[in-house]
Design a protein around this motif. Structure first.
Motif, mmCIF file in Angstrom:
data_model
loop_
_atom_site.group_PDB
_atom_site.id
_atom_site.type_symbol
_atom_site.label_atom_id
_atom_site.label_comp_id
_atom_site.label_asym_id
_atom_site.label_seq_id
_atom_site.Cartn_x
_atom_site.Cartn_y
_atom_site.Cartn_z
ATOM 1 N N ASP A 1 -5.814 7.560 18.077
ATOM 2 C CA ASP A 1 -5.133 8.791 18.478
ATOM 3 C C ASP A 1 -4.725 8.612 19.938
ATOM 4 O O ASP A 1 -5.515 8.818 20.850
ATOM 5 C CB ASP A 1 -6.075 9.988 18.315
ATOM 6 N N ALA B 1 -5.170 11.518 22.340
ATOM 7 C CA ALA B 1 -6.468 12.205 22.349
ATOM 8 C C ALA B 1 -6.848 12.728 23.730
ATOM 9 O O ALA B 1 -7.524 13.728 23.849
ATOM 10 C CB ALA B 1 -7.555 11.267 21.834
ATOM 11 N N THR C 1 -2.964 18.432 15.053
ATOM 12 C CA THR C 1 -3.561 17.203 15.541
ATOM 13 C C THR C 1 -4.368 17.445 16.801
ATOM 14 O O THR C 1 -4.746 16.519 17.488
ATOM 15 C CB THR C 1 -2.449 16.217 15.868
#
Ligand code: SF4
Ligand code: SF4
Length: 642
Positions: free
Chosen positions: A39, A42, A64
């Motif tokens: 990710d 992130a 997400t």
């Protein structure tokens, strides 16, 4: 050499290269480890701030979104107020990359530093981009910045969230712009830069928000768009007008005029092209406390931070803030959606049912479909979902509903055909089992893969219960209950999907419930596996039975579970004709469809033509209408049966 001056700044370079090292690790691991899905956003605080805004406005987080991003956004806010734009200075890979581009431009003597009106006007671009990004993120609960973010586009290899042309334009502007114009992306385009500068004008930011909440408190229904728009416009005006923060950040570069030799080396080193050698305090809004000027000043203690010799402080604060963000993210989980539809009294007295381990609740979309499933349950007054821990909370009226009913409603029964029995088969054996750790429909896929790898297993069905009651249909000549149990209790599953092999851990507990095996024919198996569909529309219930006719025709695809979702499109399509009232599928000697219609108002041929249309007209819940390809084929016309 940076802009003609060599700058060591070891702490800053360590953090910048550390960020690239982490990204390189993620990319390489992504290549070599098929089970690893990085990710790349992130740690992006901008995504977190957008999502936090979306959460405040809609009570929902973007799909997400992670707590990590949210708390990175929160520490960014604190960091900007106390220290300045530390993320831009020490972490942001785009900032580091554009500094390299500027060095290239300086080497070829094409780099300019915009001043005056062009500099002030261009600063408006990032506020426009900020508003558009916040608007689309809040209205769609999807992170809009992913569509154009040059960093995200490059590191995900233009992943599915990326809008190609937006991202290409952003990359082009970032690379080319930064060679010719100093920190083009950071100063003029970056929405995170805009929001950081808004925080630097924290008094304005707090004032607008306070006014907004005050007006709402007085009962004025003002859309959140207003404060978002006013803050964006005022942010631009204040930045262009003053080029300084308002009170914040607290930490600033200070120059001791008495010891300064006016050599102007600090000006040459500043990546933002700021004037340092002529001011007592660097108040410019572009200063991100990188400390490069502190590093190059040849006269000790002439340049300091708040007149103190604490040049290590920005890097240390960056590390400390990240550590705090990580700690908060690992200890606090925010709900992805928080929807309450009961009245005040119902919510005050509501009981709470909590279920964790629901991996099928994994994003905003699945949270919303969970909420709409719960909404159909009488007595439920609200839900919260937590996608990181796959936990749901259901708020309910305990006088109308029992926890077991909620659990039953959460459970999704399954009927799965793994292979079709051949014509030579006379009967199938039915093994009744209780399966532990299969409550969540997410694990149905793994369960079916384990069984599909066994020769002789034809399908399975599950119903609600704990452990989950399951019927496994198999050919007793090819396998037996002990083998099936052993296969289901494997702790690792390897399967291929789209040419890619994946290994996952599984932990089903399989109990054989009965040693006696029932026998069923292939025809009974087909009937058992068939999941009927039934939906009424166009006021079906207001018609008397003798006013309704039924048209029946074969529909082999009705047995295909992959097409089940498309039934809603077909129903939406046929419901545009007011004379059609209900659509149903059933299994007789094979799968059939039935269309209920107002007697005498429409011919069978017209119904057949409507079902066969190559494109379906679909009415979406937002009131829009669209066309989708009709996946259904009806091999032959049917007949009126009633
Ligand atoms: S003024 Fe100094 S600390 Fe601020 S950006 Fe320029 S070099 Fe960095
Ligand atoms: S580098 Fe130091 S001595 Fe030279 S102008 Fe800047 S503050 Fe003054």
């Amino acid at each position: 050499m940076a802009y003609g001056i060599k700058v060591k700044n070891v702490l800053r370079k360590t953090l910048q290269w550390g960020t690239f090292g982490l990204l390189a690790y993620m990319v390489v691991r992504w290549w070599v480890d098929p089970n690893y899905l990085p990710d790349f956003e992130a740690f992006c605080p901008f995504g977190g701030l957008q999502a936090f805004n979306s959460f405040l406005v809609n009570n929902s987080l973007a799909c997400t979104m992670t707590e990590m991003q949210i708390f990175m956004g929160v520490v960014l806010f604190v960091g900007v107020l106390l220290f300045s734009k530390l993320f831009c200075s020490f972490i942001c890979p785009i900032g580091t990359f554009t500094e390299w581009m500027a060095k290239l431009g300086a080497k070829f003597k094409v780099l300019i530093t915009l001043k005056g009106l062009p500099d002030k006007l261009l600063r408006g671009l990032k506020y426009a981009l900020l508003f558009v990004t916040v608007y689309f993120t809040t209205t769609s609960s999807e992170l809009f910045c992913k569509e154009y973010d040059p960093f995200y586009a490059i590191f995900t290899g233009f992943g599915h969230d990326v809008y190609l042309w937006y991202a290409l334009a952003a990359i082009l502007l970032t690379v080319v712009g930064s060679i010719f114009i100093r920190q083009f992306w950071c100063k003029y385009l970056c929405p995170l830069g805009a929001i950081s500068n808004i925080f630097s004008n924290g008094v304005m930011f707090a004032g607008v928000l306070a006014l907004f909440f005050l007006l709402r408190w007085f009962g004025l229904e003002i859309s959140w768009l207003w404060p978002a728009g006013v803050i964006s416009v005022l942010g631009f005006v204040l930045e262009s007008w003053r080029l300084e923060g308002w009170i914040f950040p607290v930490s600033k570069i200070t120059r001791n005029e008495s010891s300064c030799t006016n050599c102007a080396i600090c000006d040459l080193a500043c990546p933002m092209g700021l004037d340092i050698a002529t001011v007592d305090t660097v108040k410019h809004i572009d200063c991100h406390l990188c400390g490069d000027c502190l590093e190059v000043c040849p006269v000790e203690d002439t340049l300091q931070i708040n007149k103190k010799n604490i040049r290590w402080m920005p890097a240390a604060a960056t590390v400390a803030l990240i550590a705090i963000g990580l700690f908060l993210a690992s200890t606090i989980e925010l709900p992805t959606i928080n929807m309450k539809w009961g009245n005040e009294q119902q919510l005050e007295t509501a009981s709470v049912f909590s279920q964790s381990g629901l991996k099928s609740v994994k994003c905003y979309g699945s949270s919303m479909s969970f909420a709409s499933k719960m909404r159909r349950l009488k007595g439920v007054v609200g839900v919260e979902t937590f996608v990181q821990s796959h936990t749901v909370k259901v708020f309910y009226d305990s006088s109308k509903l029992k926890p077991a009913s909620i659990q039953k409603a959460i459970f999704t029964p399954s009927r799965t055909i793994l292979r079709r029995p051949g014509k030579e088969m006379v009967s199938l054996s039915v093994l009744k089992m209780g399966i532990g750790n299969l409550f969540d429909s997410y694990y149905n896929f793994y369960f079916s893969r384990l069984l599909a790898q066994m020769k002789g297993v034809y399908g399975f069905s599950t119903t609600f219960g704990e452990p989950v009651p399951a019927k496994i249909y198999f050919d007793a000549d090819k396998t037996n209950p002990a083998e099936i149990k052993a296969a289901l209790e494997q702790r690792e599953l390897t399967y291929s999907s789209r040419g890619k092999e994946t290994t996952v851990e599984v932990d089903f507990e399989a109990h054989i419930l009965s040693d006696s095996l029932a026998q069923i024919s292939p025809q009974e198996f087909a009937v058992n596996m068939f999941a009927p569909f039934n939906q009424a529309f166009n006021g079906y219930k207001k018609y008397m039975p003798d006013e309704i006719s039924v048209y029946e025709l074969p529909m082999p695809q009705a047995a295909n579970p992959k097409l089940r979702r498309s039934f809603s499109y077909l129903v939406s399509h046929i419901s545009t004709d007011d004379n059609l009232l209900r659509f149903q599928t059933l299994y007789k000697d094979g799968p059939y469809a039935r269309v209920f219609f107002v007697k005498g108002k429409i011919s069978p041929d017209s119904i057949y033509a409507t079902l066969q249309k190559p494109m379906l007209t679909v009415h979406y819940s937002n009131g829009k209408t669209g066309q989708v390809k009709n996946p259904f084929k009806f091999p032959r016309k049917g007949k009126i049966i009633q």
